[in-house]
Design an enzyme around this catalytic site. Structure first.
Site, PDB file in Angstrom:
ATOM      1  N   CYS A   1     -33.174 -37.763   1.928  1.00 45.27           N
ATOM      2  CA  CYS A   1     -32.312 -38.947   1.799  1.00 45.27           C
ATOM      3  C   CYS A   1     -32.351 -39.784   3.071  1.00 45.27           C
ATOM      4  O   CYS A   1     -32.302 -41.021   3.028  1.00 45.27           O
ATOM      5  CB  CYS A   1     -30.869 -38.539   1.507  1.00 45.27           C
ATOM      6  SG  CYS A   1     -30.636 -37.661  -0.055  1.00 45.27           S
TER       7      CYS A   1
ATOM      8  N   CYS B   1     -28.881 -33.999   3.161  1.00 46.90           N
ATOM      9  CA  CYS B   1     -30.178 -34.166   2.481  1.00 46.90           C
ATOM     10  C   CYS B   1     -31.180 -34.846   3.420  1.00 46.90           C
ATOM     11  O   CYS B   1     -31.053 -36.046   3.699  1.00 46.90           O
ATOM     12  CB  CYS B   1     -29.980 -34.978   1.202  1.00 46.90           C
ATOM     13  SG  CYS B   1     -31.503 -35.490   0.394  1.00 46.90           S
TER      14      CYS B   1
END
Length: 323
Positions: A82, A79
Site C-alpha cells: 500500500c 500494508c
C-alpha cells in the site's frame, strides 16, 4: 449502502443503464445551477484526494460519483505494498486534473466497507461511477497498468455516464466548492414515481409514469430510456425461457419467435446476440414482419443507449440488411 457491480465492457446491466441516465441528468443540472449562481464549481488540487470513512461514504463516494468517477484506494498502515501504491495514485489524481476523485479508505477503521466490497486482500482499488461499483485491480500494480486502467475508466465515465469530471483551480481554497444540492426539476416527482414502481416490481405503473412524462416532454431522455427498459421487463416477466428458445431454434424465419428470444437475450446480458438475431431476421423477412422486427430492434437500441459501441455497430449492420 451495498455497492453494485458494473463492468466497463460486457453485459448490459439494466440498473446501471438507469443509473447512467440519472447521473447524466444530475451532472447537467449541477453544472447549470453552478453557472446560474455565477460560480465555477472549481476545487483545489488538495480536494482531489480525500479520506473517507463509513459515516461519510454515502456523501463522499456515492453522491460524488454522480459528477465524477471516484477511485477508492483500500489500504492499511501495516500494508507495505500500500505504501508503494498509494503515493502513485495520489500523484495521478492531481495529474489527471479532476477527471477522477481519489478516496482513501483505511480498512482497519472501516471493516464494514471492506466486507461490502468483498475485499480479500489489500491494496485493492475500486471505482464507483454513478453509484455503480467495479473492481479495478488488486496489489501494487505498475504505473503503466494503472494509467491504462484510469484512462479506460475516464473514457467510460464520460461516454456512458456524461461525467466530465471536476474543474480544478490551483488558486481555490481547499474545501471551498463542496457538492451542491440540485433543486428538483419539473418532472422529478414523476420520474421518481417510475423508479419506485420499478423497484417494487410494478412494471405497469412504471410504464404509465414514464408515459406521463413523455406526454408533456416527448424528448425527455431519462423517460425514453426508462420506458424502453420497463416495457422490456414487462414483456419477459411471464415468458417460459425454455419454450421461447425452442421456438426460436425451430422457427428461424418467424418474426415473433425471434423477437421474444431477442428480448430474453438482452435481459440476460447477451447484447450482441440479441442484435444479431434481429438483424438476421430482418434479412429473412419482408413486409410487415420485417418492419415489426426493425422497430423492436430500435427499441432495444434505446435500452442499451445510442452511444454504446455495440449499438453503433448494429445500426450499421441493420442499414446493410435493409438496403
Amino acid at each position: 449502502m451495498q455497492p453494485r457491480n458494473m463492468s466497463m465492457s460486457g453485459v448490459v446491466d439494466l440498473a446501471a443503464v438507469k443509473a447512467a441516465q440519472e447521473a447524466k441528468a444530475k451532472a447537467e443540472q449541477t453544472r447549470a445551477e453552478t453557472a446560474r449562481q455565477g460560480g465555477t464549481g472549481a476545487v483545489s488540487p488538495a480536494d482531489l484526494v480525500i479520506d473517507v470513512d463509513e459515516a461519510g461514504f454515502e456523501r463522499d463516494v456515492l453522491q460524488r460519483s454522480a459528477e465524477v468517477p471516484v477511485v477508492i484506494d483500500f489500504w492499511a498502515e501495516w500494508c507495505q505494498p500500500c505504501k508503494q501504491l498509494s503515493p502513485v495514485l495520489e500523484r495521478l489524481a492531481v495529474e489527471y486534473n479532476g477527471r477522477f476523485l481519489l478516496a482513501k479508505i483505511d480498512v482497519d477503521a472501516n471493516q464494514m466497507l471492506m466486507q461490502q466490497f468483498g475485499i480479500q486482500g489489500i491494496p485493492a482499488v475500486f471505482a464507483v461511477v454513478a453509484g455503480q461499483a467495479l473492481p479495478l485491480f488488486q496489489g501494487a500494480a505498475g504505473e503503466e497498468q494503472i494509467r491504462q486502467t484510469l484512462d479506460q475508466l475516464v473514457q467510460v465515465a464520460e461516454e456512458r455516464f456524461g461525467l466530465t469530471g471536476l474543474t480544478v483551480d490551483p488558486d481555490a481554497e481547499p474545501g471551498a466548492a463542496p457538492p451542491q444540492e440540485v433543486p428538483a426539476g419539473p418532472y422529478d416527482a414523476l420520474l421518481e414515481a417510475a423508479v419506485q414502481a420499478l423497484d417494487a416490481g410494478d412494471l405497469a405503473g412504471a410504464v404509465q409514469a414514464y408515459k406521463n412524462v413523455l406526454s408533456d416532454d416527448p424528448a425527455n431522455t431519462e423517460a425514453k430510456l426508462g420506458l424502453a427498459q420497463a416495457e422490456l421487463l414487462q414483456r419477459v416477466q411471464d415468458m417460459d425461457p425454455q419454450r421461447v428458445r425452442k421456438d426460436a431454434a425451430e422457427k428461424p424465419g418467424d418474426a415473433d419467435a425471434q423477437i421474444a428470444a431477442a428480448d430474453l437475450d438482452l435481459v440476460g446480458g447477451h447484447v450482441e446476440d440479441a442484435f444479431a438475431r434481429l438483424i438476421d431476421t430482418v434479412r429473412r423477412t419482408a413486409g410487415d414482419d420485417r418492419d415489426t422486427v426493425r422497430r423492436r430492434l430500435l427499441e432495444l437500441f434505446e435500452v442499451v443507449g445510442p452511444e454504446d459501441p455495440r449499438v453503433v455497430g448494429a445500426r450499421r449492420a441493420l442499414a446493410r440488411a435493409l438496403f
